[in-house]
Design a protein around this motif. Structure first.
Motif, mmCIF file in Angstrom:
data_model
loop_
_atom_site.group_PDB
_atom_site.id
_atom_site.type_symbol
_atom_site.label_atom_id
_atom_site.label_comp_id
_atom_site.label_asym_id
_atom_site.label_seq_id
_atom_site.Cartn_x
_atom_site.Cartn_y
_atom_site.Cartn_z
ATOM 1 N N GLU A 159 93.804 -51.259 5.769
ATOM 2 C CA GLU A 159 94.848 -50.341 6.224
ATOM 3 C C GLU A 159 95.900 -50.114 5.150
ATOM 4 O O GLU A 159 97.109 -50.046 5.428
ATOM 5 C CB GLU A 159 95.487 -50.869 7.516
ATOM 6 C CG GLU A 159 94.504 -50.915 8.685
ATOM 7 C CD GLU A 159 95.153 -51.333 9.998
ATOM 8 O OE1 GLU A 159 96.306 -51.838 9.959
ATOM 9 O OE2 GLU A 159 94.518 -51.141 11.052
ATOM 10 N N GLY A 160 95.424 -49.998 3.904
ATOM 11 C CA GLY A 160 96.297 -49.653 2.786
ATOM 12 C C GLY A 160 96.981 -50.815 2.111
ATOM 13 O O GLY A 160 97.627 -50.649 1.065
ATOM 14 N N PHE A 161 96.846 -52.021 2.649
ATOM 15 C CA PHE A 161 97.520 -53.185 2.073
ATOM 16 C C PHE A 161 96.514 -54.072 1.325
ATOM 17 O O PHE A 161 95.394 -54.287 1.795
ATOM 18 C CB PHE A 161 98.207 -54.009 3.167
ATOM 19 C CG PHE A 161 99.355 -53.299 3.824
ATOM 20 C CD1 PHE A 161 100.618 -53.323 3.253
ATOM 21 C CD2 PHE A 161 99.169 -52.588 5.009
ATOM 22 C CE1 PHE A 161 101.686 -52.667 3.855
ATOM 23 C CE2 PHE A 161 100.221 -51.926 5.618
ATOM 24 C CZ PHE A 161 101.495 -51.952 5.038
ATOM 25 N N ASN A 162 96.949 -54.565 0.158
ATOM 26 C CA ASN A 162 96.105 -55.471 -0.605
ATOM 27 C C ASN A 162 95.886 -56.766 0.170
ATOM 28 O O ASN A 162 96.817 -57.294 0.783
ATOM 29 C CB ASN A 162 96.751 -55.805 -1.953
ATOM 30 C CG ASN A 162 96.714 -54.633 -2.914
ATOM 31 O OD1 ASN A 162 96.373 -53.521 -2.535
ATOM 32 N ND2 ASN A 162 97.071 -54.880 -4.166
ATOM 33 N N LEU A 163 94.665 -57.270 0.120
ATOM 34 C CA LEU A 163 94.329 -58.510 0.820
ATOM 35 C C LEU A 163 94.470 -59.707 -0.107
ATOM 36 O O LEU A 163 94.198 -59.618 -1.307
ATOM 37 C CB LEU A 163 92.897 -58.430 1.352
ATOM 38 C CG LEU A 163 92.638 -57.366 2.424
ATOM 39 C CD1 LEU A 163 91.151 -57.298 2.757
ATOM 40 C CD2 LEU A 163 93.452 -57.653 3.678
ATOM 41 N N ASP A 164 94.908 -60.818 0.464
ATOM 42 C CA ASP A 164 94.972 -62.084 -0.268
ATOM 43 C C ASP A 164 93.579 -62.698 -0.198
ATOM 44 O O ASP A 164 93.161 -63.186 0.850
ATOM 45 C CB ASP A 164 96.008 -63.003 0.375
ATOM 46 C CG ASP A 164 96.211 -64.307 -0.400
ATOM 47 O OD1 ASP A 164 95.300 -64.689 -1.173
ATOM 48 O OD2 ASP A 164 97.264 -64.944 -0.216
ATOM 49 N N MET A 165 92.870 -62.692 -1.318
ATOM 50 C CA MET A 165 91.478 -63.120 -1.336
ATOM 51 C C MET A 165 91.314 -64.623 -1.100
ATOM 52 O O MET A 165 90.217 -65.084 -0.815
ATOM 53 C CB MET A 165 90.823 -62.726 -2.660
ATOM 54 C CG MET A 165 90.862 -61.237 -2.965
ATOM 55 S SD MET A 165 89.981 -60.248 -1.720
ATOM 56 C CE MET A 165 88.267 -60.630 -2.136
ATOM 57 N N SER A 166 92.393 -65.369 -1.200
ATOM 58 C CA SER A 166 92.314 -66.824 -0.993
ATOM 59 C C SER A 166 92.529 -67.196 0.470
ATOM 60 O O SER A 166 92.483 -68.376 0.820
ATOM 61 C CB SER A 166 93.351 -67.543 -1.858
ATOM 62 O OG SER A 166 94.676 -67.237 -1.424
ATOM 63 N N ARG A 167 92.735 -66.185 1.333
ATOM 64 C CA ARG A 167 93.002 -66.443 2.746
ATOM 65 C C ARG A 167 91.918 -65.816 3.616
ATOM 66 O O ARG A 167 91.138 -64.980 3.157
ATOM 67 C CB ARG A 167 94.383 -65.907 3.121
ATOM 68 C CG ARG A 167 95.505 -66.473 2.252
ATOM 69 C CD ARG A 167 96.860 -65.940 2.650
ATOM 70 N NE ARG A 167 97.333 -66.540 3.898
ATOM 71 C CZ ARG A 167 98.470 -66.212 4.478
ATOM 72 N NH1 ARG A 167 99.247 -65.274 3.955
ATOM 73 N NH2 ARG A 167 98.834 -66.796 5.605
ATOM 74 N N THR A 168 91.888 -66.220 4.878
ATOM 75 C CA THR A 168 90.864 -65.739 5.807
ATOM 76 C C THR A 168 91.223 -64.354 6.342
ATOM 77 O O THR A 168 92.334 -63.851 6.124
ATOM 78 C CB THR A 168 90.706 -66.704 6.992
ATOM 79 O OG1 THR A 168 91.921 -66.686 7.760
ATOM 80 C CG2 THR A 168 90.423 -68.125 6.516
ATOM 81 N N LEU A 169 90.289 -63.768 7.089
ATOM 82 C CA LEU A 169 90.551 -62.480 7.716
ATOM 83 C C LEU A 169 91.757 -62.578 8.648
ATOM 84 O O LEU A 169 92.654 -61.730 8.631
ATOM 85 C CB LEU A 169 89.325 -62.025 8.502
ATOM 86 C CG LEU A 169 88.077 -61.664 7.687
ATOM 87 C CD1 LEU A 169 86.880 -61.492 8.615
ATOM 88 C CD2 LEU A 169 88.303 -60.394 6.881
#
Length: 219
Positions: free
Chosen positions: A168-178
């Protein structure tokens, strides 16, 4: 400490042969292929082979983490509960001289067989490559980080690490879960029912969009 690897029940179910035999129990996933090979042809391996690829938690007492026991009505002795028949490392009901008990650790306590953990809940996600417009729906473990989900996705795109993952347009923290990233299904409790019904799954599966970084990183 190294994070354990999580598996979906479907992944465990794919290892269902004598040569490739996995089971899950009490949240653990074990590869019993070496044990099956060692006892090949022995009647004691049959109950385990019959349950290849399945969860056998009902064999165990959650409190003791050991095989369930019961009191035999005839002898009033405590015996292991083995409805499928006696299996490897379970002693015979009566004393015998031909039973080898030199294995030290029974297979269900032997950590050498452990390959990971069984996911307590799996989720479906859609990964959309905005560069190529390719879409892929994956079943993943709710305990997995985005970095670990990326490893699942590599077989579809070996350059997946060269993309910025967004929801939804926001960068995801790849070190965290969904869940930690706020990607929570509005129908979380109904997921399994929805996936097994004829309802259009596309309406309920969250989409993660990948944006190319102009960097051909490859695993």
């Amino acid at each position: 400490m190294q994070r354990p690897k999580y598996f979906t029940p479907k992944e465990v179910s794919e290892h269902n042969t004598l040569e490739d035999l996995w089971v899950s129990f009490l949240g653990k996933v074990c590869d019993l292929s070496p044990l099956a090979t060692q006892y090949k042809g022995d009647v004691l391996i049959r109950p385990i082979v019959e349950c290849a690829g399945k969860d056998i938690s009902h064999w165990f007492c959650p409190r003791t983490k050991d095989i369930r026991t019961h009191v035999d009505q005839l002898t009033c002795c405590v015996k292991y509960f083995t409805p499928r028949g006696r299996f490897v490392h379970i002693p015979p009901p009566c004393p015998r001289t031909d039973w080898a008990n030199d294995f030290e650790t029974p297979w269900w306590r032997d950590r050498r067989y452990e390959v990971g953990l069984l996911s307590s809940k799996t989720r479906w996600i859609r990964i959309v490559n905005t560069l190529t417009a390719q879409k892929q729906i994956l079943e993943v473990c709710s305990e997995e980080t985005l970095d670990e989900i990326l490893l699942r996705y590599l077989k579809y795109n070996s350059h997946a690490a060269s993309y910025t993952w967004k929801f939804e347009g926001f960068n995801l923290d790849m070190s965290r879960t969904l869940g930690d990233n706020g990607i929570i299904s509005e129908h979380e409790d109904e997921d399994e029912e929805l996936y097994s019904s004829h309802v259009d799954q596309d309406l309920f599966i969250p989409s993660i969009c990948l944006y190319f970084n102009d960097d051909l990183t490859e695993f």
